[in-house]
Motif scaffolding. Sequence first.
Motif, mmCIF file in Angstrom:
data_model
loop_
_atom_site.group_PDB
_atom_site.id
_atom_site.type_symbol
_atom_site.label_atom_id
_atom_site.label_comp_id
_atom_site.label_asym_id
_atom_site.label_seq_id
_atom_site.Cartn_x
_atom_site.Cartn_y
_atom_site.Cartn_z
ATOM 1 N N ALA A 99 -5.100 -8.145 1.769
ATOM 2 C CA ALA A 99 -4.828 -6.941 2.545
ATOM 3 C C ALA A 99 -3.347 -6.595 2.439
ATOM 4 O O ALA A 99 -2.496 -7.469 2.258
ATOM 5 N N ALA A 100 -3.054 -5.310 2.539
ATOM 6 C CA ALA A 100 -1.671 -4.873 2.414
ATOM 7 C C ALA A 100 -0.775 -5.551 3.441
ATOM 8 O O ALA A 100 -1.151 -5.702 4.607
ATOM 9 N N THR A 101 0.389 -5.973 2.987
ATOM 10 C CA THR A 101 1.385 -6.555 3.898
ATOM 11 C C THR A 101 2.461 -5.549 4.270
ATOM 12 O O THR A 101 3.159 -5.718 5.266
ATOM 13 N N HIS A 102 2.607 -4.471 3.456
ATOM 14 C CA HIS A 102 3.618 -3.446 3.698
ATOM 15 C C HIS A 102 3.024 -2.093 3.290
ATOM 16 O O HIS A 102 2.442 -1.973 2.211
ATOM 17 N N VAL A 103 3.172 -1.101 4.149
ATOM 18 C CA VAL A 103 2.600 0.220 3.914
ATOM 19 C C VAL A 103 3.743 1.230 3.796
ATOM 20 O O VAL A 103 4.600 1.318 4.678
ATOM 21 N N VAL A 104 3.742 1.977 2.675
ATOM 22 C CA VAL A 104 4.839 2.904 2.377
ATOM 23 C C VAL A 104 4.262 4.304 2.191
ATOM 24 O O VAL A 104 3.349 4.508 1.385
ATOM 25 N N LEU A 105 4.793 5.288 2.929
ATOM 26 C CA LEU A 105 4.306 6.659 2.857
ATOM 27 C C LEU A 105 5.408 7.605 2.409
ATOM 28 O O LEU A 105 6.527 7.543 2.928
ATOM 29 N N THR A 106 5.088 8.452 1.448
ATOM 30 C CA THR A 106 5.977 9.543 1.026
ATOM 31 C C THR A 106 5.107 10.773 0.830
ATOM 32 O O THR A 106 4.449 10.921 -0.187
ATOM 33 N N LEU A 107 5.089 11.652 1.816
ATOM 34 C CA LEU A 107 4.188 12.798 1.799
ATOM 35 C C LEU A 107 4.912 14.074 2.191
ATOM 36 O O LEU A 107 6.032 14.038 2.703
ATOM 37 N N GLN A 160 0.861 -1.175 0.000
ATOM 38 C CA GLN A 160 0.000 0.000 0.000
ATOM 39 C C GLN A 160 0.899 1.226 0.000
ATOM 40 O O GLN A 160 1.614 1.486 0.955
ATOM 41 N N PHE A 161 0.893 1.965 -1.128
ATOM 42 C CA PHE A 161 1.683 3.189 -1.241
ATOM 43 C C PHE A 161 0.766 4.393 -1.041
ATOM 44 O O PHE A 161 -0.356 4.424 -1.559
ATOM 45 N N ILE A 162 1.256 5.383 -0.315
ATOM 46 C CA ILE A 162 0.504 6.609 -0.056
ATOM 47 C C ILE A 162 1.423 7.785 -0.355
ATOM 48 O O ILE A 162 2.512 7.881 0.229
ATOM 49 N N GLY A 163 1.008 8.671 -1.278
ATOM 50 C CA GLY A 163 1.919 9.746 -1.634
ATOM 51 C C GLY A 163 1.277 10.844 -2.444
ATOM 52 O O GLY A 163 0.048 10.964 -2.516
ATOM 53 N N ASP A 164 2.127 11.635 -3.090
ATOM 54 C CA ASP A 164 1.676 12.773 -3.896
ATOM 55 C C ASP A 164 2.225 12.628 -5.310
ATOM 56 O O ASP A 164 2.369 11.506 -5.810
ATOM 57 N N SER A 165 2.567 13.728 -5.963
ATOM 58 C CA SER A 165 2.998 13.659 -7.365
ATOM 59 C C SER A 165 4.268 12.842 -7.549
ATOM 60 O O SER A 165 4.481 12.241 -8.606
#
Length: 347
Positions: A241-249, A155-160
Amino acid sequence: MAQFITSLLCAVKAALFLLCAQVQSQLTEAGSVVVRYDDPLIYYNGRWDDEPETWWTSSGFKINVQNLSNLTLNLGPYTSNPVLLGVSINYGNFTGFNATQGANVIPLGDLTYASDAVVRINSVGWQDNHMNLESIELNAGANLLPYRPSHIAFQFIGDSLSAGQYLPLGVDQAWPFLVSEYFRGEHNIQAQPGIALSDIDSYGNIHGMSFQFFQTEDTQYYYDPLHNYTTPWNFKRDYPAATHVVLTLCSSSSRTYCRCVVHKTYINFLENIRIIYPVQPLFIILPWGWPNPEGPPSPYYVGTYQQVVNHHDVYPSNLHPTIQGHQKVAGYFESWLEEWGMVAEGR
């Protein structure tokens, strides 16, 4: 009287059987197998509403087909005009295809896939990325089989910087997608150019990721006259379900925050994410900072991200990475994950 009714019912059943047989024969003679959008053997990824229509970049589907030689996507009126799709056969490289409302013949090459052929199709744009799937039409003799998802799911969470803004093939050339492909994993990418962390107006996004991540729709909903509302996302629809969650915000609108706001908002956001992902590892990647033509980038909020991590134990003129830039970021993260212990899924 009872015998007459019984005989009448038998006659009706026989007639219906013949009618169904005729319809099936016509479908066969027409040379196609039609798979409705609600067929349980279609493996959806990303976020779709009930139309069904895609939201967020990289949302798409996967099918496993035996005896495949032709594939047509029938897309409905909520499809962007056009929508750029990424297409991959048997885990090969993704190629771009511009699709529109109506029938779209997907190029498969000259081969007929007598054995199983896994077809992956996603919407790659960082905007204008709505694919409204009505049905999939396959050649006569094709047989839809279950798709076996990977045991690795990002699960990746980010912007441009995560959405692939300005890349020719959009998110399919962006570092989150490349990392997922490298480890042969499944993925969802909730990334929107210009979006802030806090729930504020930023570069046309009327909400921040701390709100929008929990919605079915990305922030394009606000400008859609046919769908100008949000609906909470049911995370049980994410399979696996996601096994790894990655955030770049926080690369967008970073100058509007003070450190205390970033710290508090990020902490609250991660606490809400932890409700959904109670045991999955969280990876926070620091944005690489404001570009500096005379030296390395100036980092955002020195020390603040490390404080967040500790709390939870855990280019060109447009200032966005080129294709090679995304490959470089992906390579660094892939190496880091391998040293951490991640092993690519075998297929």
